[in-house]
Scaffold this motif. Structure first.
Motif, PDB file in Angstrom:
ATOM      1  N   GLY A   1      -0.224  15.554  -4.933  1.00 61.57           N
ATOM      2  CA  GLY A   1      -0.401  14.149  -5.329  1.00 61.57           C
ATOM      3  C   GLY A   1       0.350  13.187  -4.430  1.00 61.57           C
ATOM      4  O   GLY A   1       0.264  11.972  -4.601  1.00 61.57           O
ATOM      5  N   TYR A   2       1.107  13.756  -3.450  1.00 61.50           N
ATOM      6  CA  TYR A   2       1.914  12.916  -2.550  1.00 61.50           C
ATOM      7  C   TYR A   2       1.674  13.324  -1.106  1.00 61.50           C
ATOM      8  O   TYR A   2       1.345  14.480  -0.818  1.00 61.50           O
ATOM      9  CB  TYR A   2       3.407  13.100  -2.824  1.00 61.50           C
ATOM     10  CG  TYR A   2       3.830  12.638  -4.191  1.00 61.50           C
ATOM     11  CD1 TYR A   2       4.301  11.345  -4.392  1.00 61.50           C
ATOM     12  CD2 TYR A   2       3.749  13.505  -5.282  1.00 61.50           C
ATOM     13  CE1 TYR A   2       4.686  10.923  -5.644  1.00 61.50           C
ATOM     14  CE2 TYR A   2       4.130  13.079  -6.549  1.00 61.50           C
ATOM     15  CZ  TYR A   2       4.599  11.785  -6.724  1.00 61.50           C
ATOM     16  OH  TYR A   2       4.981  11.360  -7.968  1.00 61.50           O
ATOM     17  N   TYR A   3       1.907  12.374  -0.207  1.00 60.82           N
ATOM     18  CA  TYR A   3       1.970  12.658   1.231  1.00 60.82           C
ATOM     19  C   TYR A   3       3.430  12.952   1.548  1.00 60.82           C
ATOM     20  O   TYR A   3       4.317  12.146   1.261  1.00 60.82           O
ATOM     21  CB  TYR A   3       1.466  11.431   2.016  1.00 60.82           C
ATOM     22  CG  TYR A   3       1.803  11.456   3.496  1.00 60.82           C
ATOM     23  CD1 TYR A   3       1.079  12.248   4.380  1.00 60.82           C
ATOM     24  CD2 TYR A   3       2.846  10.677   4.005  1.00 60.82           C
ATOM     25  CE1 TYR A   3       1.395  12.265   5.736  1.00 60.82           C
ATOM     26  CE2 TYR A   3       3.167  10.687   5.357  1.00 60.82           C
ATOM     27  CZ  TYR A   3       2.440  11.486   6.211  1.00 60.82           C
ATOM     28  OH  TYR A   3       2.749  11.514   7.540  1.00 60.82           O
ATOM     29  N   GLN A   4       3.665  14.114   2.146  1.00 61.21           N
ATOM     30  CA  GLN A   4       5.032  14.521   2.487  1.00 61.21           C
ATOM     31  C   GLN A   4       5.325  14.021   3.895  1.00 61.21           C
ATOM     32  O   GLN A   4       4.688  14.461   4.863  1.00 61.21           O
ATOM     33  CB  GLN A   4       5.112  16.041   2.426  1.00 61.21           C
ATOM     34  CG  GLN A   4       6.465  16.597   2.740  1.00 61.21           C
ATOM     35  CD  GLN A   4       6.461  18.137   2.671  1.00 61.21           C
ATOM     36  OE1 GLN A   4       5.417  18.768   2.461  1.00 61.21           O
ATOM     37  NE2 GLN A   4       7.614  18.727   2.847  1.00 61.21           N
ATOM     38  N   THR A   5       6.259  13.083   4.017  1.00 62.09           N
ATOM     39  CA  THR A   5       6.483  12.472   5.334  1.00 62.09           C
ATOM     40  C   THR A   5       7.206  13.405   6.299  1.00 62.09           C
ATOM     41  O   THR A   5       7.165  13.207   7.510  1.00 62.09           O
ATOM     42  CB  THR A   5       7.328  11.183   5.214  1.00 62.09           C
ATOM     43  OG1 THR A   5       8.638  11.537   4.747  1.00 62.09           O
ATOM     44  CG2 THR A   5       6.693  10.167   4.280  1.00 62.09           C
ATOM     45  N   GLY A   6       7.954  14.388   5.757  1.00 66.41           N
ATOM     46  CA  GLY A   6       8.777  15.247   6.620  1.00 66.41           C
ATOM     47  C   GLY A   6      10.122  14.619   6.920  1.00 66.41           C
ATOM     48  O   GLY A   6      10.947  15.194   7.618  1.00 66.41           O
TER      49      GLY A   6
ATOM     50  N   GLY B   1       0.800  -1.229   0.000  1.00 65.26           N
ATOM     51  CA  GLY B   1       0.000   0.000   0.000  1.00 65.26           C
ATOM     52  C   GLY B   1       0.824   1.266   0.000  1.00 65.26           C
ATOM     53  O   GLY B   1       0.274   2.354  -0.168  1.00 65.26           O
ATOM     54  N   TRP B   2       2.130   1.129   0.191  1.00 64.51           N
ATOM     55  CA  TRP B   2       2.983   2.328   0.300  1.00 64.51           C
ATOM     56  C   TRP B   2       3.818   2.487  -0.964  1.00 64.51           C
ATOM     57  O   TRP B   2       4.707   1.681  -1.228  1.00 64.51           O
ATOM     58  CB  TRP B   2       3.896   2.222   1.525  1.00 64.51           C
ATOM     59  CG  TRP B   2       3.134   2.203   2.799  1.00 64.51           C
ATOM     60  CD1 TRP B   2       2.762   1.109   3.524  1.00 64.51           C
ATOM     61  CD2 TRP B   2       2.609   3.334   3.497  1.00 64.51           C
ATOM     62  NE1 TRP B   2       2.047   1.491   4.635  1.00 64.51           N
ATOM     63  CE2 TRP B   2       1.941   2.855   4.639  1.00 64.51           C
ATOM     64  CE3 TRP B   2       2.644   4.716   3.273  1.00 64.51           C
ATOM     65  CZ2 TRP B   2       1.307   3.703   5.551  1.00 64.51           C
ATOM     66  CZ3 TRP B   2       2.020   5.556   4.177  1.00 64.51           C
ATOM     67  CH2 TRP B   2       1.363   5.038   5.299  1.00 64.51           C
ATOM     68  N   ASP B   3       3.511   3.542  -1.724  1.00 63.29           N
ATOM     69  CA  ASP B   3       4.235   3.845  -2.954  1.00 63.29           C
ATOM     70  C   ASP B   3       5.234   4.950  -2.608  1.00 63.29           C
ATOM     71  O   ASP B   3       4.960   6.141  -2.750  1.00 63.29           O
ATOM     72  CB  ASP B   3       3.232   4.314  -4.013  1.00 63.29           C
ATOM     73  CG  ASP B   3       3.867   4.423  -5.380  1.00 63.29           C
ATOM     74  OD1 ASP B   3       5.104   4.291  -5.477  1.00 63.29           O
ATOM     75  OD2 ASP B   3       3.119   4.653  -6.352  1.00 63.29           O
TER      76      ASP B   3
ATOM     77  N   LYS C   1       3.095   8.370  -2.709  1.00 64.76           N
ATOM     78  CA  LYS C   1       2.079   8.711  -3.699  1.00 64.76           C
ATOM     79  C   LYS C   1       0.701   8.380  -3.129  1.00 64.76           C
ATOM     80  O   LYS C   1       0.514   7.331  -2.516  1.00 64.76           O
ATOM     81  CB  LYS C   1       2.336   7.891  -4.977  1.00 64.76           C
ATOM     82  CG  LYS C   1       1.652   8.409  -6.204  1.00 64.76           C
ATOM     83  CD  LYS C   1       2.381   7.870  -7.441  1.00 64.76           C
ATOM     84  CE  LYS C   1       1.889   8.514  -8.703  1.00 64.76           C
ATOM     85  NZ  LYS C   1       0.501   8.275  -9.015  1.00 64.76           N
ATOM     86  N   LEU C   2      -0.237   9.298  -3.327  1.00 67.74           N
ATOM     87  CA  LEU C   2      -1.598   9.086  -2.825  1.00 67.74           C
ATOM     88  C   LEU C   2      -2.327   8.094  -3.714  1.00 67.74           C
ATOM     89  O   LEU C   2      -2.017   7.999  -4.893  1.00 67.74           O
ATOM     90  CB  LEU C   2      -2.344  10.422  -2.796  1.00 67.74           C
ATOM     91  CG  LEU C   2      -1.741  11.483  -1.864  1.00 67.74           C
ATOM     92  CD1 LEU C   2      -2.514  12.800  -1.972  1.00 67.74           C
ATOM     93  CD2 LEU C   2      -1.716  11.004  -0.412  1.00 67.74           C
ATOM     94  N   PRO C   3      -3.306   7.359  -3.210  1.00 65.20           N
ATOM     95  CA  PRO C   3      -3.815   7.406  -1.842  1.00 65.20           C
ATOM     96  C   PRO C   3      -2.937   6.621  -0.872  1.00 65.20           C
ATOM     97  O   PRO C   3      -2.293   5.641  -1.272  1.00 65.20           O
ATOM     98  CB  PRO C   3      -5.177   6.718  -1.972  1.00 65.20           C
ATOM     99  CG  PRO C   3      -4.972   5.716  -3.078  1.00 65.20           C
ATOM    100  CD  PRO C   3      -4.026   6.372  -4.043  1.00 65.20           C
ATOM    101  N   LEU C   4      -2.971   7.064   0.390  1.00 63.96           N
ATOM    102  CA  LEU C   4      -2.316   6.266   1.433  1.00 63.96           C
ATOM    103  C   LEU C   4      -3.177   5.039   1.712  1.00 63.96           C
ATOM    104  O   LEU C   4      -4.388   5.065   1.498  1.00 63.96           O
ATOM    105  CB  LEU C   4      -2.184   7.104   2.712  1.00 63.96           C
ATOM    106  CG  LEU C   4      -1.319   8.365   2.623  1.00 63.96           C
ATOM    107  CD1 LEU C   4      -1.239   9.039   3.991  1.00 63.96           C
ATOM    108  CD2 LEU C   4       0.077   8.031   2.113  1.00 63.96           C
ATOM    109  N   PRO C   5      -2.570   3.967   2.201  1.00 65.20           N
ATOM    110  CA  PRO C   5      -3.357   2.767   2.499  1.00 65.20           C
ATOM    111  C   PRO C   5      -4.296   2.977   3.698  1.00 65.20           C
ATOM    112  O   PRO C   5      -4.203   3.996   4.387  1.00 65.20           O
ATOM    113  CB  PRO C   5      -2.289   1.723   2.819  1.00 65.20           C
ATOM    114  CG  PRO C   5      -1.086   2.493   3.211  1.00 65.20           C
ATOM    115  CD  PRO C   5      -1.136   3.790   2.470  1.00 65.20           C
ATOM    116  N   PRO C   6      -5.180   2.018   3.958  1.00 63.59           N
ATOM    117  CA  PRO C   6      -6.088   2.163   5.109  1.00 63.59           C
ATOM    118  C   PRO C   6      -5.315   2.238   6.423  1.00 63.59           C
ATOM    119  O   PRO C   6      -4.180   1.768   6.518  1.00 63.59           O
ATOM    120  CB  PRO C   6      -6.946   0.889   5.060  1.00 63.59           C
ATOM    121  CG  PRO C   6      -6.315  -0.026   4.083  1.00 63.59           C
ATOM    122  CD  PRO C   6      -5.421   0.778   3.203  1.00 63.59           C
TER     123      PRO C   6
END
Ligand SMILES: CCC(=O)SCCNC(=O)CCNC(=O)[C@H](O)C(C)(C)COP(=O)(O)OP(=O)(O)OC[C@H]1O[C@@H](n2cnc3c(N)ncnc32)[C@H](O)[C@@H]1OP(=O)(O)O
Length: 642
Positions: free
Chosen positions: A478-483, A426-428, A450-455
C-alpha cells in the motif's frame, strides 16, 4: 479574513490527498491536450496506477510549439554557456522548434517511429536537448546515458532498452581532458547483445570521430534533405523516456516516465515549488544524464516557457569559483538548482564568498539544492553569502520531482537545517516501522509514501513489472518504499538521514556498492570483497573497497589494488570515483555469513558502534580498523563502544 499562505499550503496539500483527481485534473488545464482524458486517475490495475488515461497530447508540442504559437518565438529557449569551450550561444523558441522538427525528420527517415527507443549518449551541448525533444516529437522513447559511464554500463542499457538508434557526439570535455565518446560507444555496441540499426554522431570541433560505414551517420549529413516532422499524438500514458538508476545489483533499473502526468506535474512545480514565471531564466546546473537534468534543465522550464541554461562546465576550475555567479549575472538567472556538492566545491575554494561579491546578482531570487543530503554548514554558507532563500528539497530518479521541499510559490516555511521541509502536493509521506505501524514523530524509520503516487512518478520499470513491485511496493504493502530512512518532526518537517539499502551518494550521483562488488569479484585474484561508502567533505560519500585475495596469490597488494581500481573505472566509469581499496586477510561477518558493512562504515567514519551480537569473530574488527588507517580513515578508532 485573508488566508495566510501557510494555510494555503495546508489546504493545497490536504486536497491533493483527499481529492487527487480533482486536484491534478485542475492542474492539467495548464497543458495543451489533443484529446482530454477519460479518467484522471485510473486505479483499475492498482498498484499500477495510470494518470490521465485516454488523454492524447505531445510533450514536445507543449514544450516548444505552443510557446511559439503564443508569441514566445523570439524568446531564448536555450542558452548554451560552455566555459570549457569558451562558447555562449542562444537558441530562440522558434529556432529550437525548427531544429527539433528537422532532427525528428532525420530520425524518422532513419526509421524511428512512435514507441521506438533511442539511446542518447551526449555531453552537455544543445544537441542533447534537441535530440531529447525530437524523440518526444515523434513519440519515440529516449534513454539518456550519462557521459561519465563506461562502455559496459552503456551496453547494459542497450540490452535492456533495445534502441533502434543511438545519438551521440564525438566527445565530451572535462576540465583536464577530452573524453572521446565514439570509442566508448563502439565498445559498448561490441559488448552488447542488442545492436542498434544506426548511430547519429555529432562531430564537435575538438574531436572528429571515425564513423562506421553503413551504421553511423554524421549529425549534419542526417539533417541534409530531411523533412521537418510534425508532433505525433501520443497517449498520456505512453512512455516519454526511460532513465536508468542504480539498483542493488549491476543491472540498473529502467525508470519509466509517461507523457501526460509528467507534463502536468512538472508544469505545476515551476509555479508552486520554484516560483518561476514564464519568460524568466531558470538554471539547473546538473547534467542531462540525471533526472535533475531531464526534469529541470529540459522539460519543466520548457513546459513553463522559461529560458533554460545548458551549462558545460564545473562549479570550480572552469575557470574559477566565480563561474556560477558569472553565469547568473550574464544571463539574468532568477533561480538556480544544483547539488550541495557543487557548493561544497565552491566554498572550499572561496570560503569567504569573495567571488560572489564581484557579480551583479540583483535579479537572483532563490537557490534550490537536491541530489544528496544538504549539510547545514553548506546551506548556511550559501544563505549568508547569497542572501536569498536556500531551499533543500528531496526527491529521486523514480519520483521525477520533489517529494518534500519548501513551496516557494505558495509559502516559504521557516528553514530548519537538515530538513527538506514539508511534503509537496500529492505526497502522503509516512515514516514506518517494519510492522507497517507509523513511527512516533521524531523517531527514525523507513520513509514511505502512501499510494497512489502523484502524476509524473514512475508507473513501472521498463520491461520489469515484477522488479518494480519487489523493489518498491512489496515490503510495505500500500506504500511506495523510498529506500531512504529518516523522520518527521512535530511540525511536519521531513528529515532524510540515510539509505536503507546499499546505495551510496557520491557527489550527487547515486551508485550501487553491490554493483562495484560485482566488478571487484570478477578480478582473478579476488576471493571475496566488500564496498562501503565513507564520509567525504567534498563529495558527501566516496566508495572504499576491501578485497580478500585467493589462497596462494603472492603479488604485491599495491599492484592488485591498482588493478581493481582500474577495473571499476573501466566497467562502471569515472563517475563511480572508486579510487580507494585495501587488501585485508578476512572480512567481518555474522555467524550466518553476512558481511558487516554497516559496522565497517562506522569504523571508517569514526562513529560509535555496537559490537554486533551476531558477529562471528570480533577480532576481525581491529584488523579492519588498521587497514582503514593505512588509507587515512578510522584515525580515532579505539574499538567498539559497547
Ligand atoms: C534529485 C534527484 C537526483 O539525485 S538526480 C542527480 C543529481 N546530481 C547531480 O546533479 C550531480 C551533481 N554533481 C555534479 O554535477 C558534479 O559532481 C560536480 C559537482 C560538478 C563535480 O564534478 P567533477 O569535478 O567532474 O566530479 P565528479 O565526482 O562528478 O566526477 C568524477 C569523475 O568523473 C568524471 N566525469 C564527470 N562527469 C563526466 C562526464 N560527463 N563525462 C566523462 N567523465 C565525467 C570526472 O572528470 C571525474 O574524473 P576523474 O576521476 O577526476 O578522472
Amino acid at each position: 479574513m485573508t488566508q495566510s499562505s501557510a494555510e494555503l499550503y495546508n489546504q493545497m496539500h490536504a486536497r491533493s490527498l483527499s481529492d487527487p483527481a480533482g486536484f491534478w485534473g485542475e492542474a492539467a488545464e495548464e497543458i495543451s491536450w489533443i484529446k482530454r482524458w477519460d479518467t484522471v486517475l485510473d486505479d483499475s490495475k492498482a498498484p499500477f496506477y495510470r494518470w490521465f488515461k485516454g488523454g492524447v497530447m505531445n510533450t514536445a508540442y507543449n514544450c516548444i510549439d505552443r510557446h511559439v504559437e503564443a508569441g514566445r518565438g523570439d524568446q531564448p529557449a536555450i542558452i548554451y554557456d560552455s566555459p570549457v569551450t569558451g562558447t555562449v550561444e542562444t537558441i530562440t523558441y522558434r529556432e529550437f522548434r525548427d531544429q527539433v522538427a528537422l532532427f525528428a525528420g532525420a530520425m524518422k527517415r532513419l526509421g524511428v517511429e512512435k514507441g521506438d527507443r533511442v539511446i542518447l549518449y551526449m555531453p552537455m551541448i544543445p544537441q542533447a536537448v534537441v535530440a531529447m525533444l525530437a524523440c518526444a516529437r515523434l513519440g519515440a522513447v529516449h534513454s539518456v546515458v550519462f557521459g561519465g559511464f563506461a562502455p559496459h554500463e552503456l551496453a547494459t542499457r542497450l540490452n535492456d532498452a533495445k534502441p533502434r538508434l543511438i545519438v551521440s557526439a564525438s566527445c565530451g570535455i572535462e576540465p583536464n581532458r577530452i573524453v572521446k565518446y565514439k570509442p566508448m560507444l563502439d565498445a559498448a555496441i561490441e559488448q552488447a547483445e542488442h545492436k542498434p540499426e544506426r548511430c547519429i554522431v555529432y562531430q564537435r570541433p575538438q574531436e572528429t570521430a571515425e564513423l562506421v560505414a553503413g551504421r553511423d551517420v554524421d549529425w549534419n549529413d542526417a539533417l541534409k534533405g530531411a523533412v521537418p516532422a510534425d508532433c505525433v499524438p501520443v497517449e498520456a500514458t505512453d512512455p516519454l523516456y526511460i532513465l536508468y538508476t542504480s539498483g542493488t545489483t549491476g543491472q540498473p533499473k529502467g525508470v519509466i516516465r509517461d507523457n501526460g502526468g509528467h507534463a502536468v506535474a512538472l508544469k505545476w512545480t515551476m509555479k508552486h515549488i520554484y516560483n518561476v514565471k514564464p519568460g524568466e531564466v531558470y538554471w539547473a546546473a546538473s547534467d542531462v544524464g540525471w533526472v535533475v537534468g531531464h526534469s529541470y534543465i529540459v522539460y519543466a522550464p520548457l513546459l513553463n516557457g522559461n529560458t533554460t541554461i545548458v551549462f558545460e562546465g564545473k562549479p570550480v576550475g572552469t575557470p574559477d569559483p566565480g563561474t556560477f555567479w558569472r553565469t547568473i549575472e550574464r544571463h539574468k538567472v532568477t533561480t538556480l538548482f544544483t547539488a550541495p556538492t557543487a557548493f561544497r566545491a565552491i566554498k572550499r575554494e572561496d570560503p569567504n564568498g569573495e567571488w560572489i561579491g564581484k557579480f551583479d546578482l540583483t535579479g537572483f531570487r532563490a537557490l534550490f539544492l537536491a541530489g544528496e543530503r544538504s549539510d547545514p554548514d553548506t546551506l548556511q554558507w550559501a544563505e549568508e553569502h547569497l542572501k536569498v532563500p536556500v531551499i533543500d528539497h528531496w526527491w529521486q530518479t523514480e519520483t521525477g520531482w520533489a517529494i518534500s521541499g519548501n513551496p516557494l510559490g505558495v509559502h516559504l516555511f521557516p528553514i530548519k537545517y537538515g530538513s527538506a521541509t514539508r511534503p509537496m502536493a500529492g505526497w502522503d509521506v509516512r515514516v514506518l516501522a517494519p510492522d507497517l505501524s507509523e513511527m512516533p514523530r521524531g523517531d527514525i524509520g523507513a520513509i514511505c509514501v502512501k499510494l497512489p503516487l502523484p502524476p509524473g512518478t514512475l508507473p513501472s520499470l521498463w520491461g520489469a513489472d515484477e522488479r518494480f513491485l519487489k523493489s518498491y511496493l512489496t515490503d510495505y504493502p500500500g506504500y511506495y518504499q523510498t529506500g531512504d530512512a529518516g523522520f518527521i518532526d512535530d511540525d511536519g518537517y521531513v528529515y532524510i538521514m540515510s539509505r536503507t539499502d546499499d546505495i551510496i551518494n557520491v557527489a550527487g550521483h547515486r551508485l550501487s556498492t553491490g554493483a562495484m562488488e560485482e566488478v571487484l569479484s570478477s578480478h582473478k585474484d579476488v576471493a571475496e570483497c566488500a564496498v562501503i561508502g565513507v564520509a567525504d567533505d567534498l563529495k558527501g560519500q566516496v566508495p572504499l573497497g576491501f578485497v580478500v585475495l585467493k589462497m596462494g596469490v603472492n603479488r604485491p597488494d599495491a599492484e592488485i589494488v591498482k588493478e581493481v581500481v582500474q577495473l571499476v573505472r573501466d566497467q562502471i566509469g569515472p563517475v563511480a570515483d572508486f579510487k580507494r581499496a585495501v587488501v585485508v586477510e578476512r572480512l567481518p561477518k555474522t555467524r550466518s555469513g553476512k558481511i558487516l558493512r554497516g559496522t565497517m562504515q562506522k569504523i571508517a567514519d569514526c562513529q560509535d558502534y555496537k559490537m554486533p551480537a551476531t558477529i562471528d569473530d570480533p577480532a576481525i574488527l581491529p584488523e579492519i580498523a588498521d587497514a582503514l588507517k593505512t588509507l587515512g580513515y578510522a584515525k580515532s578508532h579505539e574499538g567498539a563502544a559497547a
